[in-house]
Design a protein around this motif. Structure first.
Motif, mmCIF file in Angstrom:
data_model
loop_
_atom_site.group_PDB
_atom_site.id
_atom_site.type_symbol
_atom_site.label_atom_id
_atom_site.label_comp_id
_atom_site.label_asym_id
_atom_site.label_seq_id
_atom_site.Cartn_x
_atom_site.Cartn_y
_atom_site.Cartn_z
ATOM 1 N N ALA A 407 0.829 -1.202 0.000
ATOM 2 C CA ALA A 407 0.000 0.000 0.000
ATOM 3 C C ALA A 407 0.868 1.258 0.000
ATOM 4 O O ALA A 407 0.629 2.207 -0.764
ATOM 5 C CB ALA A 407 -0.931 -0.014 1.215
ATOM 6 N N TRP A 408 1.888 1.284 0.848
ATOM 7 C CA TRP A 408 2.785 2.437 0.906
ATOM 8 C C TRP A 408 3.526 2.621 -0.413
ATOM 9 O O TRP A 408 3.646 3.745 -0.931
ATOM 10 C CB TRP A 408 3.791 2.256 2.048
ATOM 11 N N THR A 410 2.720 1.721 -3.400
ATOM 12 C CA THR A 410 1.833 2.194 -4.459
ATOM 13 C C THR A 410 1.542 3.682 -4.303
ATOM 14 O O THR A 410 1.536 4.429 -5.297
ATOM 15 C CB THR A 410 0.519 1.396 -4.436
ATOM 16 N N ALA A 411 1.308 4.132 -3.077
ATOM 17 C CA ALA A 411 1.023 5.549 -2.848
ATOM 18 C C ALA A 411 2.242 6.413 -3.180
ATOM 19 O O ALA A 411 2.120 7.478 -3.792
ATOM 20 C CB ALA A 411 0.597 5.765 -1.395
ATOM 21 N N ILE A 412 3.435 5.967 -2.804
ATOM 22 C CA ILE A 412 4.650 6.751 -3.063
ATOM 23 C C ILE A 412 4.927 6.842 -4.554
ATOM 24 O O ILE A 412 5.295 7.909 -5.074
ATOM 25 C CB ILE A 412 5.838 6.129 -2.305
ATOM 26 N N LEU A 413 4.749 5.742 -5.283
ATOM 27 C CA LEU A 413 5.032 5.742 -6.722
ATOM 28 C C LEU A 413 4.065 6.624 -7.497
ATOM 29 O O LEU A 413 4.387 7.071 -8.610
ATOM 30 C CB LEU A 413 4.982 4.315 -7.265
ATOM 31 N N ASN A 414 2.886 6.913 -6.948
ATOM 32 C CA ASN A 414 1.927 7.792 -7.609
ATOM 33 C C ASN A 414 2.171 9.260 -7.311
ATOM 34 O O ASN A 414 1.426 10.113 -7.804
ATOM 35 C CB ASN A 414 0.490 7.417 -7.209
ATOM 36 N N HIS A 415 3.188 9.564 -6.487
ATOM 37 C CA HIS A 415 3.581 10.950 -6.191
ATOM 38 C C HIS A 415 2.385 11.787 -5.718
ATOM 39 O O HIS A 415 2.080 12.847 -6.268
ATOM 40 C CB HIS A 415 4.221 11.609 -7.417
ATOM 41 N N VAL A 416 1.693 11.286 -4.713
ATOM 42 C CA VAL A 416 0.537 12.005 -4.182
ATOM 43 C C VAL A 416 1.009 13.082 -3.209
ATOM 44 O O VAL A 416 2.135 13.042 -2.697
ATOM 45 C CB VAL A 416 -0.429 11.035 -3.471
ATOM 46 N N GLY A 417 0.135 14.059 -2.981
ATOM 47 C CA GLY A 417 0.498 15.136 -2.071
ATOM 48 C C GLY A 417 0.327 14.774 -0.615
ATOM 49 O O GLY A 417 1.195 15.049 0.218
ATOM 50 N N PHE A 418 -0.810 14.165 -0.283
ATOM 51 C CA PHE A 418 -1.082 13.709 1.073
ATOM 52 C C PHE A 418 -1.127 12.183 1.089
ATOM 53 O O PHE A 418 -1.502 11.552 0.102
ATOM 54 C CB PHE A 418 -2.445 14.211 1.579
#
Length: 487
Positions: A407-408, A410-418
């Motif tokens: 989960a982490w 995937t979120a980091i690779l999508n370069h999200v703000g929050f």
């Protein structure tokens, strides 16, 4: 017939009997000699076995003495006890067995405590704080839930059992894990310990559930205590489809009294040239019919003449509103309702569209297309302790931390703000990262220490910060929230 042919006289009968007796004597001697030689070999083997058994059943000191004794003494030790010529079996001492088991258990607990202490000293901590990483915090924790007792069985199969009195609901413990701090209640000491754990993970913002009835004194205490640990606080409003706009307006009026406190989380808005609070709205997709466009910004052209003060909810409290979505269409619903962003909330991969990891790339692209924020929610797992979960089959095993890691990543690779984490101590949902203690009937974090998921959180927050620092030199969209700034 042969016997009658050759044995016709008494003299021949006597000779035949004599030969038979001699043959039997010779065979018997041969058998006895063979058995004596085999017995001598087996005696040695038996004696060796007896020596081994004697050593196994004797204390250590006696074992050392036994090693120096000859074979005959070892064999004598195994002579059975007799009373009046009858063998007396060895007594089974149950108390000694229980005592030995308890000593082994205590020794194992001491070793486990020593390993936990070593793991506590070697914990992964971060000195830097990521204000773009938010974590859901529950205070107070609803440890118990009410359950109606079953109706008594009818006396006859065709009858319906009707209770004479209304049975009182029974309270049962509503958690699949057992906390290391016990079934605690919020206090200044406990909150300080929790906030220190959260800060050591590199998390900068707490998300508190704001729903009435709530304890204003507890909220004030948390918001005042959080800055002492370099933490900020924001709220998650709880709304539903049957709530009116006036209900949401009243909630915003109440929250406006907390926004000005130093511990409330705010970001810098370039377009508005001001520090703006960030608020989460749970079940925001259900407000499509009743909310209308009350969240939209009021411009000079859209103000009705003579009603400059009248307007939407932003006239009560202007903030970055991030709404909860579940389905793919909900993102478009919140865009039309003038929300500033959306988040997935449920840390259960595959349960709904928004919580499915492979869909986060689409949601991020959609958010950028309309200048919105997408906030993915990561979690270590999900374990509602219900026979029939309220959301369906959405239980997710932790897989020794691998579920959390995917989960982490995937979120980091999508370069999200929050990035929001569910959660620190939501024990009823089984999504907590707080320390647990092994206990019969409950799940635990084995293999690993009780701070396992705090260490994993610190590791992934560090990776998130590193990725943002590497991307700082590249031209980024301001919705990436670099330097705590938003469009």
């Amino acid at each position: 017939m042969l016997l009658k042919k050759y044995v016709k006289t008494r003299r021949k009968v006597k000779i035949l009997l004599l030969v038979t007796i001699v043959a039997l004597i010779v065979i018997t001697c041969i058998i006895l000699l063979g058995s004596s030689s085999a017995t001598s070999g087996s005696n040695v083997e038996r004696l060796l076995d007896e020596r081994f058994i004697a050593r196994a059943y004797q204390p250590q000191s006696e074992q050392q003495q036994q090693q120096q004794q000859p074979r005959d003494v070892a064999a004598a030790l195994l002579q059975p006890q007799r009373e009046h010529g009858v063998i007396v079996p060895e007594k089974y001492d149950e108390q000694k067995i229980k005592s030995r088991i308890m000593q082994n258990r205590l020794q194992q607990l001491k070793q486990q405590q020593q390993r936990d202490a070593e793991a506590e000293q070697a914990r992964t901590t971060l000195d830097a704080l990521a204000t773009a990483v938010h974590i859901f915090y529950t205070a107070p924790v609803p440890w118990y839930k009410s359950k109606k007792p079953p109706l008594p069985a009818p006396e006859h199969p065709n009858e319906v059992a009707l209770p004479l009195t209304t049975p009182k609901p029974v309270k049962i413990l509503n958690t699949a894990f057992y906390p290391a701090l016990g079934l605690y209640k919020p206090s200044a000491k406990l909150l300080g310990q929790h906030f220190e754990n959260i800060r050591s993970c590199g998390i900068g913002v707490l998300i508190l559930s704001y729903s009435k009835p709530t304890d204003p004194a507890l909220l004030h205490q948390i918001i005042e205590l959080a800055p002492q640990h370099n933490l900020s606080v924001t709220f998650e409003l709880s709304v539903a489809g049957n709530r009116t706009v006036e209900y949401l307006r009243q909630q915003l009026q109440d929250i406006a009294t907390y926004v000005e406190l130093p511990g409330f989380y705010r970001v810098w808005s370039q377009s508005r040239a001001a520090l703006m609070p960030v608020l989460y709205v749970s079940n925001a997709y259900k407000l499509s019919e009743s909310l209308g466009r009350q969240m939209c910004h009021i411009t000079a052209l859209s103000k009705p003449p003579g009603k400059e003060e009248a307007g939407g909810l932003r006239s009560v409290l202007d903030a970055f509103f991030i709404g909860h979505i579940r389905l793919k269409s909900h993102a478009d619903v919140l865009r039309r309702l003038c929300f500033d962003g959306f988040y997935s909330k449920l840390p259960s991969n595959g349960a709904v569209f928004a919580s499915t990891w492979k869909n986060w790339s689409y949601l991020k692209s959609y958010a950028l297309s309309y200048k919105m924020l997408f906030v993915p929610t990561v979690g270590p797992g999900f374990a509602e302790r219900n026979k029939f979960p309220r959301h369906g089959d959405i239980q997710r095993h932790r897989s020794n931390g691998r579920y959390y890691g995917v989960a982490w990543r995937t979120a980091i690779l999508n370069h999200v703000g929050f990035i929001s984490i569910a959660s620190y101590n939501n024990w009823p949902d089984g999504s907590q990262i707080e320390e647990v203690v092994p206990r019969a009937g409950f799940l635990d974090y084995n293999p690993g220490s009780k701070t396992k998921y705090l260490d994993l959180t610190a590791h992934w927050v560090g990776n998130f910060l590193k990725t943002r620092q590497e991307a700082a030199g590249v031209a980024q969209n301001c919705y990436e929230l670099l330097n705590n700034t938003i469009c």
